[in-house]
Design a protein around this motif. Structure first.
Motif, mmCIF file in Angstrom:
data_model
loop_
_atom_site.group_PDB
_atom_site.id
_atom_site.type_symbol
_atom_site.label_atom_id
_atom_site.label_comp_id
_atom_site.label_asym_id
_atom_site.label_seq_id
_atom_site.Cartn_x
_atom_site.Cartn_y
_atom_site.Cartn_z
ATOM 1 N N ARG A 1 -4.384 14.220 -9.239
ATOM 2 C CA ARG A 1 -5.213 13.447 -8.321
ATOM 3 C C ARG A 1 -4.315 12.689 -7.345
ATOM 4 N NH1 ARG A 1 -10.003 15.420 -8.696
ATOM 5 N NH2 ARG A 1 -10.875 13.507 -7.803
ATOM 6 N N HIS A 2 -4.790 12.599 -6.100
ATOM 7 C CA HIS A 2 -4.069 11.875 -5.063
ATOM 8 C C HIS A 2 -4.825 10.583 -4.747
ATOM 9 C CE1 HIS A 2 -1.559 15.429 -3.917
ATOM 10 N NE2 HIS A 2 -2.608 16.085 -4.411
ATOM 11 N N TYR A 3 -4.102 9.463 -4.751
ATOM 12 C CA TYR A 3 -4.743 8.166 -4.504
ATOM 13 C C TYR A 3 -4.029 7.425 -3.376
ATOM 14 C CZ TYR A 3 -6.830 8.782 -9.119
ATOM 15 O OH TYR A 3 -7.516 9.270 -10.219
ATOM 16 N N ARG A 4 -4.807 6.592 -2.716
ATOM 17 C CA ARG A 4 -4.245 5.557 -1.864
ATOM 18 C C ARG A 4 -4.334 4.276 -2.655
ATOM 19 N NH1 ARG A 4 -0.569 5.205 1.970
ATOM 20 N NH2 ARG A 4 -0.754 3.297 3.211
ATOM 21 N N VAL A 5 -3.193 3.661 -3.012
ATOM 22 C CA VAL A 5 -3.152 2.487 -3.895
ATOM 23 C C VAL A 5 -2.857 1.244 -3.056
ATOM 24 C CG1 VAL A 5 -2.067 1.432 -5.917
ATOM 25 C CG2 VAL A 5 -2.298 3.936 -5.771
ATOM 26 N N ARG A 6 -3.581 0.139 -3.393
ATOM 27 C CA ARG A 6 -3.348 -1.127 -2.679
ATOM 28 C C ARG A 6 -3.194 -2.247 -3.698
ATOM 29 N NH1 ARG A 6 -6.247 -5.569 -0.360
ATOM 30 N NH2 ARG A 6 -5.495 -6.089 1.747
ATOM 31 N N PHE A 7 -2.061 -2.939 -3.632
ATOM 32 C CA PHE A 7 -1.828 -4.148 -4.427
ATOM 33 C C PHE A 7 -2.046 -5.356 -3.511
ATOM 34 C CE2 PHE A 7 1.510 -1.934 -7.340
ATOM 35 C CZ PHE A 7 0.485 -1.375 -8.085
ATOM 36 N N GLN B 1 0.849 -1.189 0.000
ATOM 37 C CA GLN B 1 0.000 0.000 0.000
ATOM 38 C C GLN B 1 0.888 1.244 0.000
ATOM 39 O OE1 GLN B 1 -3.800 -0.245 2.402
ATOM 40 N NE2 GLN B 1 -2.567 -1.698 3.569
ATOM 41 N N PHE B 2 0.460 2.265 -0.726
ATOM 42 C CA PHE B 2 1.245 3.493 -0.789
ATOM 43 C C PHE B 2 0.378 4.636 -1.309
ATOM 44 C CE2 PHE B 2 1.818 0.937 -4.598
ATOM 45 C CZ PHE B 2 1.559 1.821 -5.632
ATOM 46 N N GLY B 3 0.806 5.852 -0.989
ATOM 47 C CA GLY B 3 0.167 7.034 -1.556
ATOM 48 C C GLY B 3 0.779 7.350 -2.903
ATOM 49 N N TRP B 4 -0.052 7.886 -3.806
ATOM 50 C CA TRP B 4 0.452 8.141 -5.161
ATOM 51 C C TRP B 4 -0.224 9.383 -5.734
ATOM 52 C CZ3 TRP B 4 -2.109 6.790 -10.113
ATOM 53 C CH2 TRP B 4 -1.276 7.032 -11.216
ATOM 54 N N LEU B 5 0.615 10.244 -6.336
ATOM 55 C CA LEU B 5 0.123 11.444 -7.000
ATOM 56 C C LEU B 5 0.149 11.226 -8.501
ATOM 57 C CD1 LEU B 5 -0.687 14.449 -7.161
ATOM 58 C CD2 LEU B 5 1.760 15.010 -7.069
ATOM 59 N N ASP B 6 -1.004 11.330 -9.129
ATOM 60 C CA ASP B 6 -1.097 11.205 -10.579
ATOM 61 C C ASP B 6 -1.308 12.608 -11.149
ATOM 62 O OD1 ASP B 6 -1.402 10.439 -13.168
ATOM 63 O OD2 ASP B 6 -3.425 9.628 -12.940
ATOM 64 N N ASP B 7 -0.241 13.170 -11.695
ATOM 65 C CA ASP B 7 -0.340 14.534 -12.205
ATOM 66 C C ASP B 7 -0.173 14.596 -13.721
ATOM 67 O OD1 ASP B 7 2.294 13.846 -12.367
ATOM 68 O OD2 ASP B 7 3.056 15.553 -11.234
#
Length: 549
Positions: free
Chosen positions: A83-89, A71-77
């Motif tokens: 957009r800011h996401y919390r991503v979970r694999f 899990q990690f935070g990710w900025l898609d610019d």
């Protein structure tokens, strides 16, 4: 560990969160399968989010590992808006074929929360009155630029408004605030678009400059600021003239921590306030200031823990060739074993105010040592000790009370002490000096004027003060046999002292010829290397014993 189900599209669509399934095929991410919520949140078509420049590399790394979850935070610019996401694999056992690494990817859109936090932090980095960067915001701007390869050479200017506190007191805080806002606007107008301005204190502004043509750019901007602020400001029916002091630091002179350049600019500012001109930080000056601060810190601890010592230089009666006393001189060896010369730590003590506790310590240590010598020898020694008083002690401390306490504590009479004052100590506040000297005489102490002839030498004041001894500075004594003018000066001082009923002590007596000449001229006492250098306590007592008949 679950496997990817058959009918994966329907399975994904049934999930209540944005989700997709990715597989690792031939070392690359195969086409991702996602549900409508995933596509709506990302705003892109199937698989576009897993390009290498976006989540593709992170997905590859996860599938190549053995981790069950990441899990990690990710900025898609990469899109129209960021957009800011919390991503979970989460790992699935198999993809569409057995043995194919597979993962479920889910997203939580945190854009509103993240942007709110960013704006809130931005507000925390701004001065509420001017809207400029505050101290923390300016420090962060410096830190960011220092870390950019393209930043090149930078400079920080710190501008301090002179007499601002007086304006605040006389005209009120509202006028003061209006003045600060006006100055901020003027400073902003003096800068280039890419320079940054902050308010880092009540009346202190900081400017971060990119230097294109070297340090000359910083001086050019500093002079322009002086000119702009010299124009009067019209506030509350008054025209207020704003003077300023400016300190400058260049990044090439600040090779340590990021915030060093700001600290160096503030150090240069302090020098600018003293000199009245723009000052540029120089590494050597800061190194010396840092050493003085280190001396102050260690000296404070040494005084509190009684870690200093006294050295004792003999004072000899020239006419009788008899040892009559010692001058007690402070000496200091640090905890690391370094000898700090009095010429280094005494000025620091005076500047920091430590001269008061240092002077108290010296007076008590001298009394303690005299009492100890008498206890060891079993007799009252025909000796007096001379102790130096600084101008700051004379003005700020209750020296008579300190002496009275020392005399009582160690069972000594006041005649055992000679207190040495400089001309400057008396001239700074002659009325108080006269009162203090009178109170010391009431305790039966003797008073000496040290380094006579090197200061103002106000003869009328000298005549009115209860001075017992004039000390002739070594600069006149040491080379007097080779300089007729100095012989004349020494002779004049001796004549003056005789006329006023005072005794005299010559410092810097280094040869027998000097001792004999001074005795022939009528000088009362002498001290210098001809007799002995400053001695430790045990050696001084042994030296006294050898001088006894």
């Amino acid at each position: 560990m679950p496997s990817a189900p058959e009918g994966i599209e329907a399975w994904l669509e049934a999930l209540p969160i944005p989700a997709a399934v990715v597989e690792l095929t031939d070392g690359r991410i195969a086409e991702a399968t996602s549900n409508a919520l995933f596509r709506n949140v990302t705003g892109r078509g199937r698989g576009s989010l897993f390009d290498p420049a976006r989540l593709g590399d992170r997905a590859l790394a996860f599938l190549a590992s053995s981790d069950p979850i990441s899990q990690f935070g990710w900025l898609d610019d990469q899109g129209v808006d960021r957009r800011h996401y919390r991503v979970r694999f989460a790992r699935l056992a198999d993809g569409r074929a057995a043995g194919v690494p597979c993962a479920l990817v889910s997203l939580v859109d945190r854009t509103v929360e993240a942007e709110t936090a960013i704006h809130r932090r931005g507000d925390m980095m701004r001065d509420p009155l001017t809207g400029l960067l505050n101290r923390a915001g300016f420090a962060e701007a410096v830190s960011l630029l220092q870390r950019e390869d393209r930043a090149g050479e930078l400079a920080v200017l710190v501008v301090d408004l002179s007499r601002f506190s007086r304006i605040n007191v006389c005209m009120g805080a509202d006028v003061g605030d209006a003045l600060i806002v006006t100055v901020g606007r003027r400073l902003r107008g003096a800068l280039r678009v890419y320079d940054q301005l902050g308010r880092i204190g009540g009346d202190e502004f900081a400017i971060l400059l990119h230097l294109i043509d070297g340090p000359g750019d910083a001086l050019h901007v500093a002079r322009r600021i002086e000119e702009i602020l010299a124009e009067p400001v019209g506030l509350s029916d008054f025209e207020i003239r704003v003077d300023c002091a400016i300190g400058v630091a260049i990044s090439t002179e600040s090779d340590g921590e990021d915030e060093d350049i700001v600290r160096h600019a503030q150090f240069a500012l302090r020098r600018a306030k003293e000199s009245g001109r723009i000052e540029i930080y120089r590494n050597r000056a800061f190194t010396e200031a840092r050493r003085r601060f280190s001396i102050e810190t260690e000296l404070r601890r040494a005084i509190e823990n009684d870690k200093l010592s006294l050295a004792f230089q003999p004072i000899v009666s020239l006419g009788e060739d008899r040892l009559v006393g010692f001058e007690a001189l402070a000496r200091w060896r640090t905890e690391a074993g370094e000898e700090i010369a009095p010429g280094d730590f005494i000025p620091v003590a005076e500047e920091s105010g430590l001269i008061i506790p240092l002077g108290r310590w010296a007076l008590d240590a001298a009394g303690r040592m005299l009492a100890r010598w008498e206890a060891e020898t079993g007799q009252v020694l025909p000796l007096s000790l001379s102790v130096n008083l600084s101008a700051i002690q004379l003005i700020r401390d209750d020296v008579p009370r300190q002496l009275e306490d020392v005399l009582h504590r160690h069972g000594l009479g006041g005649h055992r002490f000679t207190l040495e004052l400089t001309e400057s100590a008396i001239i700074n506040d002659p009325d108080r000096a006269a009162r203090v000297m009178g109170a010391l005489k009431d305790l039966d102490a003797r008073l000496a004027m040290d380094d006579f002839g090197t200061g103002y030498s106000n003869l009328a004041m000298l005549q009115s003060l209860p001075v017992d001894i004039l000390k002739i500075d070594r600069s006149f004594v040491t080379t007097m046999l080779a300089d007729r003018d100095k012989v004349a000066i020494v002779r004049a001082v001796l004549s003056l002292a005789h006329a006023l009923g005072m005794e005299t002590t010559a410092e810097g007596v280094e040869t027998i010829e000097l001792s004999q000449t001074l005795a022939a001229l009528g000088c009362t006492y002498g001290q210098g290397f001809h007799y002995a250098p400053p001695l430790d306590a045990a050696t001084a007592l042994a030296f006294w014993s050898r001088w006894q008949p």
